[in-house]
Structures are given as C-alpha cells and as structure tokens.
Scaffold this motif. Structure first.
Motif, PDB file in Angstrom:
ATOM      1  N   SER A  62      44.298  27.560  43.313  1.00  0.00           N
ATOM      2  CA  SER A  62      45.087  28.367  42.215  1.00  0.00           C
ATOM      3  C   SER A  62      46.358  29.134  41.778  1.00  0.00           C
ATOM      4  O   SER A  62      45.923  29.769  40.423  1.00  0.00           O
ATOM      5  N   ARG A 119      40.625  33.275  48.235  1.00  0.00           N
ATOM      6  CA  ARG A 119      40.749  34.762  47.373  1.00  0.00           C
ATOM      7  C   ARG A 119      41.654  36.207  48.194  1.00  0.00           C
ATOM      8  O   ARG A 119      42.287  36.944  47.659  1.00  0.00           O
ATOM      9  N   ARG A 120      41.426  35.389  49.335  1.00  0.00           N
ATOM     10  CA  ARG A 120      41.793  36.760  50.078  1.00  0.00           C
ATOM     11  C   ARG A 120      43.621  37.057  50.036  1.00  0.00           C
ATOM     12  O   ARG A 120      44.285  37.413  50.022  1.00  0.00           O
ATOM     13  N   LYS A 128      44.809  37.596  47.153  1.00  0.00           N
ATOM     14  CA  LYS A 128      45.305  39.108  47.121  1.00  0.00           C
ATOM     15  C   LYS A 128      45.984  40.176  47.824  1.00  0.00           C
ATOM     16  O   LYS A 128      46.762  40.216  47.237  1.00  0.00           O
ATOM     17  N   ASP A 146      49.126  38.656  45.676  1.00  0.00           N
ATOM     18  CA  ASP A 146      49.749  39.817  44.113  1.00  0.00           C
ATOM     19  C   ASP A 146      49.936  40.983  44.742  1.00  0.00           C
ATOM     20  O   ASP A 146      50.719  41.497  44.042  1.00  0.00           O
ATOM     21  N   LEU A 147      49.484  41.256  46.120  1.00  0.00           N
ATOM     22  CA  LEU A 147      49.516  43.094  46.335  1.00  0.00           C
ATOM     23  C   LEU A 147      51.091  42.836  46.440  1.00  0.00           C
ATOM     24  O   LEU A 147      51.941  43.687  46.154  1.00  0.00           O
TER      25      LEU A 147
END
Length: 272
Positions: A183, A258-259, A262, A265-266
C-alpha cells in the motif's frame, strides 16, 4: 565498483548504528546521496563522521534528526526532506526498537514498538509519496523480520495493554510493516515497495532472538540489493536471502491490509 546509484537520493531511517548505518555506507559507496536519519542531531553527526572515516564523501551525506516516539517529529522530518529533496529515489524504513519488558505507550498513546517500527514508516511513505513518485522508479525497502510469521494483529487492542508480551508486540510491529509494504506504492505511482528480512544480525535487537548474529553489514547487503536498479523486486513482496519468501497469511490478505491502513491512518491522523 560501479556506482549504480549515482545521482540518486536515499533516506535511511535509524542510520546511526547497526544495519541502518551499514546500509547508508553501502548506498554512499554505490554513489547515492544519503540522508542519514538518527534520533538526535549528535548521533547523526557521529554517524556521518564514522561514514567519512570509512571512505564516504562528506558531500554525499546529510543528517536529519527525529525521535520516532513522537509522531509530530516524524511529520517534521517528512516536511524537511520534502523541502530539501524534491525528488527522492529511495526510502529505507529501517528504524526499529525492541519492545520493552512492560507495555510502554508513547505520548501519542501508541505502544512504542508499533509506533517506531511501523507507524513512522507508514507516515513517511505517505507524506513523501509525491517526492518518491517524482523519481519515476523509486523504491521503498522496509526492513522487517522473520518473526512477523509468528505474529497476529490484535485488532481490538493493538497496544496489547490487556495481555502484553514484548516478543508478541515486536512481532506484531514487523507483521504490520510487511503487510503495509504494497500500500506504500499506489498503482501508477512508479514506486515499488517491498519488505525484507535482513537475517539475524548482531545489533541492539539481537537479545530478542537470543542467538549469535552475523555482522550488520551482511544484513545491509540484503537491504541494498533491493535498492539497485539492476534488481527488479515485485511490489508488496517479502524477501529473504535474495528471493521472495513465505509470509504470514495476513501479509497478502486484502481485508487485513485495508483494516491495517484504516488503523494506521486513524492513529497517525488523530495523534500527529
């Protein structure tokens, strides 16, 4: 020796000692301009002095300091690199710490090894994406560990405050780093991003493994090989001994990737 990296600029994190320092030395030997990251300015200057003593040209070396236990410092480092190196050809995410005996949170509220070993790399790759894309054929090399194969992501408690183990915490940080490699290189960016096991080397992390390690230069050679234009690594893969190697299942699980993105980023958006 051919200077395969002449005219290229590399940022090596955690370059004041061990595999990071040897990586900086080998990259400079190959002709690259190397931005030597250290935790403090003093450590960075000492690292450069040792590199010059080993034959590196001083004009090829720059230092930059940032304590990765503070996400704001990672942001500031990225901003500084972006200003001074509008084109970045290589990002070597090598900085790592051993998880301490007791669960330790940074001032950002994140378990220290997860932040230093993974979140900082995630943040740098994201903030420097424009500079890397400008190179046209940039590489990101994430220095991981075979221990990632023993790990699992504790999604409900990534800081592992409820059931802490230093080995489990460290292994989780390396699993996250390997999972995130792909990613870091969005499709069409011209960036290739991989993770690599440098092997068991005699560094500050050796006590986690409890065995005799090889010289750090051997681990650095495995890292630098993936930086050379003569080698064409496959994006998102994990390398060991020069070849693509088996990984934990989660490394290539799209849902887990993806998890993780996320979560990263959080944590970085909320705290940096």
């Amino acid at each position: 020796m051919s200077a395969f990296l002449s005219g290229r600029t590399a940022l090596v994190t955690g370059a004041s000692s061990g595999i990071g320092w040897e990586t900086a030395r080998l990259l400079a030997e190959q002709g690259a301009t190397v931005i030597v990251h250290a935790r403090t300015a003093e450590e960075g200057e000492q690292a450069v002095e040792r590199l010059v003593a080993r034959g590196a040209a001083r004009e090829q070396l720059r230092t930059i300091a940032a304590d990765f236990t503070r996400l704001s410092a990672v942001e500031q480092l990225a901003d500084s690199v972006a200003r001074t190196a509008p084109v970045l050809h290589l990002l070597v995410n090598n900085a790592a710490v051993m998880a301490p005996e007791r669960c330790t949170l940074t001032d950002d509220g994140v378990e220290v090894s997860f932040q230093v070993n993974f979140l900082a790399a995630h943040l740098l790759a994201k903030r420097l994406q424009g500079q890397l894309a400008a190179a046209g054929d940039a590489r990101i090399v994430n220095v991981s560990s075979s221990l990632h194969r023993t790990a699992s992501m504790n999604w409900s408690d990534p800081n592992r405050t409820k059931k802490y183990s230093r080995v489990a915490a460290y292994a989780q940080s390396q699993l996250a780093l390997s999972m995130a490699a792909g990613s870091m290189a969005p499709e069409g960016s011209g960036i290739t991003s991989v993770s690599v096991n440098p092997g068991l080397c005699d560094t500050a992390l050796l006590p986690l493994y409890g065995r005799v390690g090889a010289p750090p230069a051997e681990g650095a050679a495995a890292v630098v090989r993936l930086c050379l234009p003569t080698v064409a690594p496959a994006n998102g893969e994990y390398y060991d001994g020069g070849d693509i190697a088996p990984t934990a299942v989660a490394v290539h699980e799209e849902r887990s990737q993806r998890r993780l993105a996320k979560l990263a980023d959080l944590l970085t958006t909320a705290q940096a």
